[in-house]
Motif scaffolding. Structure first.
Motif, mmCIF file in Angstrom:
data_model
loop_
_atom_site.group_PDB
_atom_site.id
_atom_site.type_symbol
_atom_site.label_atom_id
_atom_site.label_comp_id
_atom_site.label_asym_id
_atom_site.label_seq_id
_atom_site.Cartn_x
_atom_site.Cartn_y
_atom_site.Cartn_z
ATOM 1 N N SER A 1 0.844 -1.193 0.000
ATOM 2 C CA SER A 1 0.000 0.000 0.000
ATOM 3 C C SER A 1 0.874 1.235 0.000
ATOM 4 C CB SER A 1 -0.897 0.021 1.244
ATOM 5 O OG SER A 1 -1.829 -1.026 1.193
ATOM 6 N N ASP B 1 1.384 5.108 1.062
ATOM 7 C CA ASP B 1 0.974 5.964 2.167
ATOM 8 C C ASP B 1 -0.088 6.946 1.674
ATOM 9 O OD1 ASP B 1 0.876 8.128 4.053
ATOM 10 O OD2 ASP B 1 2.838 7.527 4.791
ATOM 11 N N ASN B 2 -1.167 7.107 2.437
ATOM 12 C CA ASN B 2 -2.234 8.032 2.047
ATOM 13 C C ASN B 2 -1.749 9.466 1.904
ATOM 14 O OD1 ASN B 2 -4.319 6.208 1.726
ATOM 15 N ND2 ASN B 2 -4.928 6.305 3.878
ATOM 16 N N SER B 3 -0.629 9.799 2.532
ATOM 17 C CA SER B 3 -0.113 11.162 2.424
ATOM 18 C C SER B 3 0.654 11.382 1.114
ATOM 19 C CB SER B 3 0.793 11.485 3.618
ATOM 20 O OG SER B 3 1.981 10.713 3.558
ATOM 21 N N LYS C 1 8.297 10.187 -2.874
ATOM 22 C CA LYS C 1 7.241 11.064 -2.364
ATOM 23 C C LYS C 1 7.710 12.505 -2.513
ATOM 24 C CE LYS C 1 4.575 12.111 1.775
ATOM 25 N NZ LYS C 1 4.299 11.704 3.163
ATOM 26 N N VAL D 1 10.582 6.198 -1.576
ATOM 27 C CA VAL D 1 9.869 5.379 -0.596
ATOM 28 C C VAL D 1 9.800 3.909 -1.023
ATOM 29 C CG1 VAL D 1 8.518 7.276 0.389
ATOM 30 C CG2 VAL D 1 7.610 6.030 -1.564
ATOM 31 N N GLN E 1 -7.682 2.976 -1.693
ATOM 32 C CA GLN E 1 -6.269 3.019 -1.299
ATOM 33 C C GLN E 1 -5.406 2.676 -2.514
ATOM 34 O OE1 GLN E 1 -4.568 3.265 1.973
ATOM 35 N NE2 GLN E 1 -2.827 3.352 0.598
ATOM 36 N N ARG F 1 -2.231 1.255 -4.291
ATOM 37 C CA ARG F 1 -1.267 0.204 -3.988
ATOM 38 C C ARG F 1 -0.284 0.066 -5.152
ATOM 39 N NH1 ARG F 1 -2.306 -3.394 -0.049
ATOM 40 N NH2 ARG F 1 -1.481 -5.138 -1.221
#
Length: 194
Positions: free
Chosen positions: A12, A14-16, A131, A143, A169, A171
């Motif tokens: 996954s 990161d949501n940020s 990121k 990342v 989400q 991925r």
């Protein structure tokens, strides 16, 4: 610290992670065919069915921007010379259209058949996801990294990785799937016209 992935591994994001740099790099083995070795990165924005929804969702050296500028290819590196990323793609996840559920990241060899080239002549290939702090950051912090260690003796096109949306989400899937037939074969596999 970056996570190193192996073929088939899924993680996954990161949501940020709203702005990402996708860097692709490679070296060519000793080659005496008389031609430069021109590898090209491309991106396919795909629907739930795994197919292109429209022509502008195919981002490559002749179409550097997707709709909404959600995906921007920074340009074609014709030789792969030098250190670091050979081709770079910027993704703004906040601009990805709702009908796009998968982002396929591919690398093909330009005029592979005519030049007698294949991925067996390529080494140290990788993809990395960095990121970015915002839309103006052009370096970011790595990342994820996926080194393509598999031998591809006859393939002229690779689906390197896929970023897909599962239950809201994003991925990352380390694919490393090879094709014969270059860019045309990949375009057709995603439902595009050549």
């Amino acid at each position: 610290m970056a996570i190193s992935l192996v073929k088939g591994q899924k993680v996954s994001l990161d949501n940020s992670l709203t702005h990402a740099l996708v860097g692709l790099g490679w070296d060519t083995n000793r080659y005496d065919g008389g031609y430069d070795f021109d590898l090209d990165a491309s991106v396919f924005l795909l629907g739930e069915n795994g197919k292109l929804q429209r022509d502008e969702d195919f981002i490559f050296y002749n179409n550097l921007r997707s709709r909404n500028d959600a995906v921007v290819h920074t340009g074609d590196n014709l030789t792969g010379e030098g250190e670091g990323d050979d081709e770079v793609i910027m993704i703004d996840f906040t601009k990805i259209p709702d009908d796009v559920k998968r982002i396929a990241i591919c690398v093909t060899i330009y005029e592979a058949a005519e030049r007698g080239q294949n991925f067996g002549q390529v080494s140290n290939a990788y993809i990395r996801i960095a990121k970015l702090a915002d839309e103006f950051d052009t370096v970011g912090e790595t990342v994820l990294k996926f080194d393509l260690e598999e031998e591809f003796s006859i393939e002229t096109a690779l689906v390197v990785a896929e970023i897909y949306n599962k239950n809201g989400q994003w991925r990352f899937n380390a694919v490393a799937g090879g094709y014969q037939g270059g860019l045309e074969a990949i375009v057709r596999s995603f439902g595009g016209n050549v």
